[in-house]
Scaffold this motif. Structure first.
Motif, PDB file in Angstrom:
ATOM      1  N   PHE A 117      -2.955   5.216   5.448  1.00  0.00           N
ATOM      2  CA  PHE A 117      -3.464   3.851   5.510  1.00  0.00           C
ATOM      3  C   PHE A 117      -3.904   3.353   4.139  1.00  0.00           C
ATOM      4  N   LYS A 118      -3.906   2.050   3.994  1.00  0.00           N
ATOM      5  CA  LYS A 118      -4.274   1.411   2.731  1.00  0.00           C
ATOM      6  C   LYS A 118      -5.784   1.328   2.571  1.00  0.00           C
ATOM      7  N   SER A 119      -6.492   1.103   3.687  1.00  0.00           N
ATOM      8  CA  SER A 119      -7.947   0.992   3.622  1.00  0.00           C
ATOM      9  C   SER A 119      -8.553   1.383   4.956  1.00  0.00           C
TER      10      SER A 119
ATOM     11  N   TYR B 279      -7.428   3.093  -0.653  1.00  0.00           N
ATOM     12  CA  TYR B 279      -6.619   4.234  -1.065  1.00  0.00           C
ATOM     13  C   TYR B 279      -6.561   4.330  -2.585  1.00  0.00           C
ATOM     14  N   ALA B 280      -6.785   5.525  -3.097  1.00  0.00           N
ATOM     15  CA  ALA B 280      -6.654   5.807  -4.534  1.00  0.00           C
ATOM     16  C   ALA B 280      -5.609   6.901  -4.686  1.00  0.00           C
TER      17      ALA B 280
ATOM     18  N   GLY C  25       0.830  -1.193   0.000  1.00  0.00           N
ATOM     19  CA  GLY C  25       0.000   0.000   0.000  1.00  0.00           C
ATOM     20  C   GLY C  25       0.865   1.244   0.000  1.00  0.00           C
ATOM     21  N   PRO C  26       0.326   2.387   0.400  1.00  0.00           N
ATOM     22  CA  PRO C  26       1.115   3.618   0.457  1.00  0.00           C
ATOM     23  C   PRO C  26       2.319   3.449   1.380  1.00  0.00           C
TER      24      PRO C  26
ATOM     25  N   VAL D 225     -11.911   5.126  -1.861  1.00  0.00           N
ATOM     26  CA  VAL D 225     -13.101   4.823  -2.653  1.00  0.00           C
ATOM     27  C   VAL D 225     -13.566   3.383  -2.409  1.00  0.00           C
ATOM     28  N   LEU D 226     -14.859   3.179  -2.601  1.00  0.00           N
ATOM     29  CA  LEU D 226     -15.442   1.839  -2.544  1.00  0.00           C
ATOM     30  C   LEU D 226     -15.136   1.095  -3.834  1.00  0.00           C
TER      31      LEU D 226
END
Length: 349
Positions: free
Chosen positions: A115-117, A141-142, A108-109, A153-154
């Motif tokens: 955070f990633k999610s 994360y976008a 992730g980031p 985003v979902l």
């Protein structure tokens, strides 16, 4: 069963928490403040699976102590554990909403504070071993694109985690396969399976069980808030250390139950030096809108309605029930202290 999902489900089946608020960081998508963000230098930095000596027959392999505490701090922690066990033993029913932040600096980031999610969901529990854990939404994360800032985003049609335990089995709702997977709990472990899961202090905390499985200290990141107790728990057993590096637990003084938990990935290492990259991976849980009921505090009719609402899962139309194979053992529960005393506010430094 996937270990990560099982750990997450067990963690929050009985995450008895308070309604104390948790500070939110401005312009950082609601990231909680106050949790440990930077690693501390330890006397030893054991790697996952590292053991001390050879374990005897039937004995778990043990990890080296990552730090030392003095007698004053040990006495302070013992007081917290004794009263925590006493308080949590009183809770018969529990339910709450939760938020979960997952940090993954590998996939992730890479930034430690991004955070990633972020997930939202609900957790319910009935003493001693009935529970529900259900994620209702996850935002991912976008990365920044076309001059726009990063966002969360979902994902369309994403399937969320959903677990139920009725004391005899754990039920997993596998939506893609249209299967209700059933993981039977061995008869000798029924009635105590949740309380003796991977993180026993979250499920009706037992002082002796916690001390036998974890090295404990007051968190180096403890604030001066007199209404909170912050502890760190490092696994003593190699099998636990294979799942996580350590855990931070934040306890509300008024209710004397955890209101936030942070689980650090087994490879968490913010102090890594080149050519290795720092690893900030961890998962934060926070709980709100919590409701607790003590034994005898609700009517039999309400208890039955509460029970049927979550731990008697219905098979969705067109689905199959699939019984899974399970194994492994769980430790024996400790005894609830008869005369636990609420500890004072002061903490050793």
């Amino acid at each position: 069963m996937k270990n990560g999902l099982f750990l997450a489900a067990c963690m929050v089946f009985t995450g008895l928490v308070s309604n104390v608020g948790f500070a939110q960081a401005p312009n950082n998508y609601g990231q909680p403040l106050g949790m440990a963000q930077n690693g501390q230098q330890q006397q030893a930095r054991p790697q996952p699976g590292m053991v001390v000596g050879a374990a005897g027959a039937g004995q778990p392999q043990m990890m080296p102590a990552p730090f030392q505490i003095n007698a004053q701090e040990e006495q302070y922690i013992d007081g917290i554990l004794a009263y925590w066990e006493f308080r949590s033993s009183k809770v018969h029913h529990y339910e709450a909403n939760f938020k979960r932040w997952e940090y993954d600096s590998v996939f992730g980031p890479p930034n430690k504070d991004t955070f990633k999610s972020i997930s939202e969901g609900v957790v319910k529990y009935e003493k001693p071993d009935k529970g529900l854990f259900q994620v209702t939404s996850i935002k991912h994360y976008a990365a920044p694109k076309d001059g726009q800032p990063a966002d969360y985003v979902l994902r369309p049609a994403e399937v969320n985690e959903h677990w139920v335990c009725d004391g005899k089995s754990i039920f997993e709702f596998d939506v893609p396969a249209k299967q209700l997977k059933i993981w039977p709990i061995p008869p000798e472990q029924q009635g105590q399976a949740i309380t003796n899961g991977p993180l026993p202090f979250l499920f009706g905390a037992k002082k002796d069980e916690i001390k036998s499985r974890f090295y404990l200290r007051v968190s180096p990141h403890q604030t001066n808030n007199p209404n909170e107790y912050w502890l760190e728990a490092w696994p003593k057993r190699a099998q636990d250390a294979a799942d996580y590096r350590y855990i931070s637990i934040l306890i509300d003084r008024a209710e004397f139950l955890p209101f936030a938990i942070e689980v650090f990935d087994r490879n968490y290492n913010p102090d890594a030096q080149p050519p290795n990259m720092p690893n900030y991976s961890r998962t934060v849980y926070m709980f709100d809108n919590r409701k607790t009921y003590e034994e005898g505090g609700i009517s039999d009719n309400l208890r039955q309605m509460f029970s049927r609402s979550f731990y008697q899962p219905q098979l969705p139309s067109g689905w199959q029930r699939v019984v899974q194979q399970t194994g492994g053992g769980m430790a024996q529960p400790g005894q609830v202290p008869a005369n636990a005393v609420r500890p004072g506010q002061g903490m050793p430094r």
